[in-house]
Write a protein that holds these residues in place. Structure first.
Motif, PDB file in Angstrom:
ATOM      1  N   GLN A  11       0.829  -1.208   0.000  1.00 42.31           N
ATOM      2  CA  GLN A  11       0.000   0.000   0.000  1.00 42.31           C
ATOM      3  C   GLN A  11       0.863   1.259   0.000  1.00 42.31           C
ATOM      4  O   GLN A  11       0.610   2.205  -0.755  1.00 42.31           O
ATOM      5  CB  GLN A  11      -0.923   0.009   1.224  1.00 42.31           C
ATOM      6  CG  GLN A  11      -1.755   1.286   1.325  1.00 42.31           C
ATOM      7  CD  GLN A  11      -2.504   1.398   2.635  1.00 42.31           C
ATOM      8  OE1 GLN A  11      -2.725   0.407   3.325  1.00 42.31           O
ATOM      9  NE2 GLN A  11      -2.899   2.608   2.995  1.00 42.31           N
ATOM     10  N   ALA A  14       2.558   1.971  -3.263  1.00 40.96           N
ATOM     11  CA  ALA A  14       1.642   2.444  -4.302  1.00 40.96           C
ATOM     12  C   ALA A  14       1.076   3.824  -4.015  1.00 40.96           C
ATOM     13  O   ALA A  14       0.875   4.628  -4.942  1.00 40.96           O
ATOM     14  CB  ALA A  14       0.502   1.444  -4.470  1.00 40.96           C
ATOM     15  N   GLU A  15       0.828   4.122  -2.742  1.00 38.56           N
ATOM     16  CA  GLU A  15       0.086   5.331  -2.391  1.00 38.56           C
ATOM     17  C   GLU A  15       0.874   6.350  -1.575  1.00 38.56           C
ATOM     18  O   GLU A  15       0.429   7.471  -1.391  1.00 38.56           O
ATOM     19  CB  GLU A  15      -1.178   4.943  -1.617  1.00 38.56           C
ATOM     20  CG  GLU A  15      -2.101   3.989  -2.381  1.00 38.56           C
ATOM     21  CD  GLU A  15      -3.259   3.500  -1.542  1.00 38.56           C
ATOM     22  OE1 GLU A  15      -3.450   4.025  -0.424  1.00 38.56           O
ATOM     23  OE2 GLU A  15      -3.979   2.594  -1.986  1.00 38.56           O
ATOM     24  N   GLY A  16       2.019   5.963  -1.038  1.00 40.19           N
ATOM     25  CA  GLY A  16       2.800   6.885  -0.228  1.00 40.19           C
ATOM     26  C   GLY A  16       2.673   6.603   1.259  1.00 40.19           C
ATOM     27  O   GLY A  16       1.865   5.761   1.691  1.00 40.19           O
TER      28      GLY A  16
END
Length: 362
Positions: A11, A14-16
């Motif tokens: 996660q 992918a998202e920071g």
């Protein structure tokens, strides 16, 4: 590597980075791999032992205090008896054994257990199977029906997610959980900052690198309970380890296999907690119009509630070994160098009432 760690790594890649609050919430409450949703952490086989597991006296004395509070509230004919985070149900079982001697209390009460873990709900149902009050399980306090309240929260607030802020040259920036160059979880600093008007006086001159914690989730629950107390009448006991006044400090900790551990090492397999800011809880209750009574240490609360007298009665006629065990339990619960000073007790009440063993609010 735990399943949850890999899930979090993917996660974050992918998202920071995520906030400490999000990390804590996922570690404890992830539906697939969360610590509380997948295991039974309480008792001698779990990672830690709470006060109700130390001795039946703890729950019994809380029961006695709440029975007195019920009388102070005018003995309402219907009220909501609520426990937040009931563990294995041990405290409530001991509480109800005391309440058995007050049939009108039991007749008026509806028992609500605020518990999200399916596994723990099963354990609590089994623990309370022979009591007179069948539990009604609630996902949140908001699900508890309206009416007068008696609320108990023992070691509940310490497991609610906190935010952490790090003092930088630019101000207090939010602490984040991200990935290092090797893809391992690591702490970092994000761009979001704590507003200047939210910085407590005790943190104004803190050196760079200091950490300040906020607990919006805990404060929101306290304010909601206080609002209900103002609207319908009631009494709440918040019992937890924590500090009496807001100050900088990193209190986030992990307990893994009975020992303290790196907070980022075993997500989903370690218990994560943070010390409770009781000043912030009291402020939240006051904001709702309720009265936070003067804070007591757990030792003072139990001793003033009759711990020594109950221990004497419980030990009468028992073997020397049993009496020694009772004395050890008293020591563990109330001694300043054990649970007595670290744990605090905050009571929330409506205006105009005096609740033993607490002094009136100043």
């Amino acid at each position: 590597m735990t399943e949850l760690k890999e899930k979090l790594r993917q996660q974050i890649a992918a998202e920071g980075p995520i906030t400490v609050a999000t990390y804590m919430a996922r570690c404890l409450g992830d539906p697939e791999y969360g610590y509380y949703t997948t295991r039974e952490p309480f008792g001698r086989k779990g990672d830690f032992i709470t006060a109700p597991e130390v001795s039946q006296m703890f729950g019994e004395l809380i029961g006695a205090v709440c029975l007195k509070a019920y009388e102070t509230l005018g003995a309402p004919s219907n009220f909501q008896l609520v426990e937040l985070g009931p563990g294995r149900g041990t405290l409530m079982a001991d509480f109800l054994r005391v309440a058995f001697h007050r049939p009108e209390f039991l007749e008026a009460a509806t028992l609500n257990l605020v518990e999200i873990s399916p596994r723990l709900r099963q354990v609590q149902t089994q623990t309370l199977r022979n009591t007179q009050l069948p539990p009604n399980f609630r996902n949140t306090f908001q699900d508890v029906p309206d009416g007068p309240l008696i609320v108990i929260a023992n070691e509940f607030f310490d497991a609610l997610p906190i935010h952490q802020f790090v003092k930088t040259v630019n101000g207090w920036n939010e602490r984040m959980v991200g990935l290092d160059a090797s893809g391992r979880l690591e702490f970092g600093v994000g761009p979001a900052q704590l507003p200047t008007d939210a910085i407590p006086p005790a943190a104004m001159k803190a050196p760079e690198g200091s950490i300040l914690e906020t607990q919006p989730a805990a404060n929101a629950v306290a304010e909601e309970i206080a609002t209900r107390i103002v609207e319908h009448g009631g009494f709440a006991l918040f019992i937890d380890y924590g500090y009496a006044q807001t100050a900088p400090g990193d209190t986030l900790q992990a307990l893994y296999r009975h020992a303290y551990n790196d907070v980022l090492a075993h997500p989903g397999e370690a218990d994560l907690t943070a010390h409770v800011n009781f000043e912030a809880l009291a402020t939240a209750a006051r904001r709702a119009g309720a009265v936070p009574l003067p804070l007591l240490s757990q030792g003072t609360f139990l001793l003033q509630s009759g711990l020594l007298e109950r221990a004497g009665a419980l030990g009468a006629g028992k073997s020397p070994a049993e009496q020694d065990a009772i004395r050890d339990a008293v020591e563990r619960l109330a001694a300043p160098d054990q649970m007595g000073d670290l744990f605090k007790v905050l009571a929330i009440a409506p205006k105009g009432h005096v609740f033993a063993p607490f002094e009136p609010a100043s």
